[in-house]
Design an enzyme around this catalytic site. Structure first.
Site, PDB file in Angstrom:
ATOM      1  N   TRP A 103       0.819  -0.947   0.024  1.00  0.00           N
ATOM      2  CA  TRP A 103      -0.026   0.062  -0.093  1.00  0.00           C
ATOM      3  C   TRP A 103       0.840   1.250   0.042  1.00  0.00           C
ATOM      4  CZ3 TRP A 103      -4.285  -0.502  -2.122  1.00  0.00           C
ATOM      5  CH2 TRP A 103      -5.123  -1.760  -2.072  1.00  0.00           C
ATOM      6  N   ASP A 167      -1.951   6.917   6.171  1.00  0.00           N
ATOM      7  CA  ASP A 167      -3.080   5.716   5.783  1.00  0.00           C
ATOM      8  C   ASP A 167      -3.386   4.853   6.859  1.00  0.00           C
ATOM      9  OD1 ASP A 167      -4.699   3.867   4.601  1.00  0.00           O
ATOM     10  OD2 ASP A 167      -3.186   3.536   2.723  1.00  0.00           O
ATOM     11  N   LYS A 191     -13.504  -1.546   6.807  1.00  0.00           N
ATOM     12  CA  LYS A 191     -12.556  -2.381   7.382  1.00  0.00           C
ATOM     13  C   LYS A 191     -13.385  -2.587   9.095  1.00  0.00           C
ATOM     14  CE  LYS A 191      -8.953  -2.347   4.551  1.00  0.00           C
ATOM     15  NZ  LYS A 191      -8.855  -3.287   3.587  1.00  0.00           N
TER      16      LYS A 191
HETATM   17  N1  PMP Z   1      -4.550   1.419   2.002  1.00  0.00           N
HETATM   18  C1  PMP Z   1      -4.570   0.570   2.928  1.00  0.00           C
HETATM   19  C2  PMP Z   1      -3.696   0.036   3.951  1.00  0.00           C
HETATM   20  C3  PMP Z   1      -5.577  -0.796   2.486  1.00  0.00           C
HETATM   21  O1  PMP Z   1      -5.647  -2.003   3.484  1.00  0.00           O
HETATM   22  C4  PMP Z   1      -6.208  -0.730   1.202  1.00  0.00           C
HETATM   23  C5  PMP Z   1      -7.440  -1.543   1.062  1.00  0.00           C
HETATM   24  N2  PMP Z   1      -7.140  -3.036   1.420  1.00  0.00           N
HETATM   25  C6  PMP Z   1      -6.232   0.272   0.595  1.00  0.00           C
HETATM   26  C7  PMP Z   1      -5.126   1.536   1.106  1.00  0.00           C
HETATM   27  C8  PMP Z   1      -7.129   0.677  -0.631  1.00  0.00           C
HETATM   28  O2  PMP Z   1      -8.370   1.151  -0.246  1.00  0.00           O
HETATM   29  P1  PMP Z   1      -9.291   1.435  -1.169  1.00  0.00           P
HETATM   30  O3  PMP Z   1      -9.662   0.124  -1.822  1.00  0.00           O
HETATM   31  O4  PMP Z   1     -10.391   1.777  -0.172  1.00  0.00           O
HETATM   32  O5  PMP Z   1      -9.043   2.669  -2.051  1.00  0.00           O
END
Ligand code: PMP
Length: 355
Positions: A103, A167, A191
């Site tokens: 991420w 994030d 989540k």
């Molecule tokens: N950052 C993290 C730490 C995540 O776990 C996720 C999704 N699993 C995301 C970003 C991406 O999120 P989204 O699908 O809501 O764009």
């Protein structure tokens, strides 16, 4: 609700049963209005009252000072990867990013489209022990919990002195935070905060108003703050689910209790993995995630059998992310103790059978 399974999905994830039951009870007739939340105007007084209740709950639970605004945006955390450089470069030409996993790298790749990115630190399966910045970067961005790799910060990396952005998609509302350490943090709601469709952004108000002139209005933090996040038709049901989830967290004892439960759940699993020769977790102990416990088995074929046999006994969605393989048990706020007990019993039996 005997038909429900223990769902270890990384997100969208298992919800607390009382939250689903509340939504079910109120579905046809929301609080005597004769309609569901889904059918209400996002600008009507009843929905606005819901958003206000949601906000005061979140402010209480997270101890968010008045100097911070809460924004309810769309586009997920992925949208924020673009919104952050658009809004927070503040005329500077570079930003610093920490790389602790997948991420982080998504955030970096998106930011690189708009600015020069300095990698302040890069680490795998552990937290960085030093950060290298020039000092003139607009901010330092990091991922507080790497959902795919099972790596989580214990304390935010405040030592660079740069404005800090986190994030927190996969661990917000699971532990107490010192909000004042951050210029901004954010999380998708799928989540610990409810269902998919909304992104919560918490930002210090003095960081508003710096958006690049070409920033799309829907991504502009000042526009969203000025409109109370009702610039366009808001995702009303996810917002409602956020309010229900926040209410549940408050009722259950708040963030200290969520943290206690998260530590108990993950520690029980790590303890078992560490004493076993069959299961293995390679994340440095100080960086092990309380939310996403990843582990491997002696060979990938056994992992496939593990996932299939676990599903047969009601332990579902244990497959690791396709990019890393292995097994991942996501243990968000809603995961009950019995799920851990059931998983450990299954793991022991599987080990006895296949070792
Ligand atoms: N950052 C993290 C730490 C995540 O776990 C996720 C999704 N699993 C995301 C970003 C991406 O999120 P989204 O699908 O809501 O764009």
């Amino acid at each position: 609700m005997s038909s429900r399974v223990f769902n270890f999905s990384p997100g969208p994830a298992m919800l607390p049963e009382p939250v689903i039951q509340q939504m079910q009870t109120e579905l046809l007739d929301y609080r005597g209005l004769g309609m569901s939340v889904m059918e209400m105007s996002h600008r009507g007084k009843d929905f606005v009252a819901l958003t206000q209740r949601c906000e005061s709950l979140l402010r209480d639970i997270l101890a968010i000072p008045d100097e911070y605004a809460l924004l309810y945006m769309t586009g997920g955390a992925s949208g924020q990867y673009a919104a952050i450089p658009f809004n927070l470069l503040k005329g500077r030409t570079s930003a610093a990013y920490v790389d602790t996993g997948a991420w982080s790298r998504k955030a970096i790749a998106e930011a690189e489209r708009y600015t020069e990115v300095h990698i302040a630190a890069k680490s795998t399966a552990q937290l960085p022990d030093a950060y290298h910045v020039r000092g003139d970067e607009a901010y330092l961005h990091y991922v507080d919990n790497e959902t795919i790799h099972g790596v989580e910060y214990v304390h935010p990396p405040t030592e660079t002195g740069l404005p800090l952005i986190a994030d927190m998609s996969s661990n917000l509302l699971s532990k107490p935070l010192d909000v004042s350490s951050f210029d901004m943090f954010y999380a998708g709601t799928q989540k610990n905060l409810g269902i998919a469709g909304l992104t919560l952004v918490v930002i210090r108000r003095d960081c508003l108003g710096f958006a690049h002139p070409l920033t799309p209005s829907i991504m502009n933090y000042q526009v969203m703050a000025d409109s109370h996040s009702l610039y366009n038709t808001a995702p009303t049901f996810p917002w409602y689910a956020l309010a229900c989830s926040a209410e549940w967290v408050a009722r259950e004892g708040g963030l200290a209790e969520m943290d206690r439960r998260a530590k108990w759940r993950s520690a029980a699993l790590y303890r078992y993995i560490d004493q076993s020769d069959f299961y293995r977790n390679d994340v440095c102990k100080a960086a092990r995630s309380r939310m996403n416990v990843v582990f491997t088995l002696p060979d990938p074929q056994l992992e496939q059998i593990f996932v299939a046999e676990a599903a047969k006994v009601g332990l579902v969605n244990l497959k690791g992310h396709r990019s890393v393989g292995g097994i991942r048990a996501s243990l968000y706020n809603s995961m009950p103790e019995e799920a851990i007990e059931a998983l450990l019993t299954f793991m022991q039996a599987f080990e006895d059978k296949y070792q």
